[in-house]
Design an enzyme around this catalytic site. Sequence first.
Site, PDB file in Angstrom:
ATOM      1  N   GLY A 248       0.892  87.607  37.676  1.00 13.61           N
ATOM      2  CA  GLY A 248       0.395  87.574  39.040  1.00 13.61           C
ATOM      3  C   GLY A 248       1.361  87.697  40.167  1.00 13.61           C
ATOM      4  O   GLY A 248       2.127  88.670  40.014  1.00 13.61           O
ATOM      5  N   HIS A 249       0.842  87.379  41.379  1.00 14.56           N
ATOM      6  CA  HIS A 249       1.693  87.828  42.733  1.00 14.56           C
ATOM      7  C   HIS A 249       2.602  86.780  43.230  1.00 14.56           C
ATOM      8  O   HIS A 249       3.242  86.848  44.415  1.00 14.56           O
ATOM      9  CB  HIS A 249       0.926  88.230  43.530  1.00 14.56           C
ATOM     10  CG  HIS A 249      -0.022  89.691  43.321  1.00 14.56           C
ATOM     11  ND1 HIS A 249      -0.689  90.146  44.022  1.00 14.56           N
ATOM     12  CD2 HIS A 249      -0.032  90.360  42.028  1.00 14.56           C
ATOM     13  CE1 HIS A 249      -1.332  91.449  43.344  1.00 14.56           C
ATOM     14  NE2 HIS A 249      -0.722  91.415  42.321  1.00 14.56           N
TER      15      HIS A 249
END
Length: 409
Positions: A248-249
Amino acid sequence: MAQQSVKVLTLLVCVLWCAFAAAAGSPADEAIFNVGSYGAHADGQTDDSNAFLKAWEAACAASGKVKIQIPGGTYKLGPIVFKGPCPNVASLTVVHRGKILASTNLDKFDTDAWVTFYGVKGLRLSGGGTFDGQGAAAWDQNSCSKTKHCKALPVSVKFIHTNDTIVKKINSVNPKFFHMAVIGANKFRASDLKLEAPDESPNTDGIHIEASSDVKITNTSIHTGDDCISIGHGSTDILIARIECGPGHGLSIGSLGKYNYEKDVHGLVIRDSNITGTTNGVRIKTWENSPVSTVATNITFQNIQMTNVSNPIIIDQSYCPFANCGSKEPSKVKLSNINFIGIRGTSATPVGVTLICSKGYPCQNVNMQSVHLKYINGSEVTAVCANVSPSYSGTVIPKTCTAPSSANA
């Protein structure tokens, strides 16, 4: 005589138990509404939206404690709104034990959400069930990862203007957009969630929080294609703890400063979490050329383990996810009282700390305490700073900040 004593004792126990049950509230006091009783087919093919709505409307019209049961099975729903208030209901429990599939026909969606809980007080959502957004069929139609002005795909589960909500042991897979959004909520608790989507899936934030207060997200696993958790404008008194994030980020504040109606952010704590293999670690991001001036203050990131994370610590006040955002004016979001405490682990990039603050409103009171980051090859990472003078305490690696080669914040 002995038999009579036993009968008297049994009667006494019964009287005491009945009195206790009456005081505590027995299960018989809880009205139960099963979606199957309202016509749900649970075959994964038939649209069960009407059956779900009928069960909700009946429960919402009841009084006291009510429970909606979604038994095991596969259900298909189009966009649906479970709307309050339910004026005579003390608590409304939804026990979701099945799998709910979203429609793949985007023409059915005239709203930005698939399943919405709106204006409900005392909602309890649990049961171990799954919301499947079937997002793979729609991701190639998402333009929000390419342009600032876009039509968002529907969020899988959205809580709007809810009060006193508990969400526990719920799963979400493959949303078309965000897994969950908490908007305008007060006293929201979520724990033991499992949210999953491929790391290449666009804009599939795990949980987005906005304009909400007294929110706690804990003990949750998020593997997705965008921010594991993002906290937007107008959010206050937020606790994020014991999160497993990656891919993810990362765990993000923002993006902030995009719209002219945004409100201040304060009192945010993100702690006791593990971030693995993400494109960012803990991040604050604000748009350049913000239309209004706002404040983001009293934000703490504490006790976070990084493993092979790009950009483990980042403040980006020149945020622009596109090739060109059309402006180089500084961000008008004022950042202050930002604490990075006990951040440790490995960076996938040579620069482990990036603090790029606004030229117009330099960051104030940014504190680095007991930070220890290493590059994945074992060498030291570096730190890049602009428009900020961080303070240091304890052992901090990297400690020396250098100016970026070019800063347009």
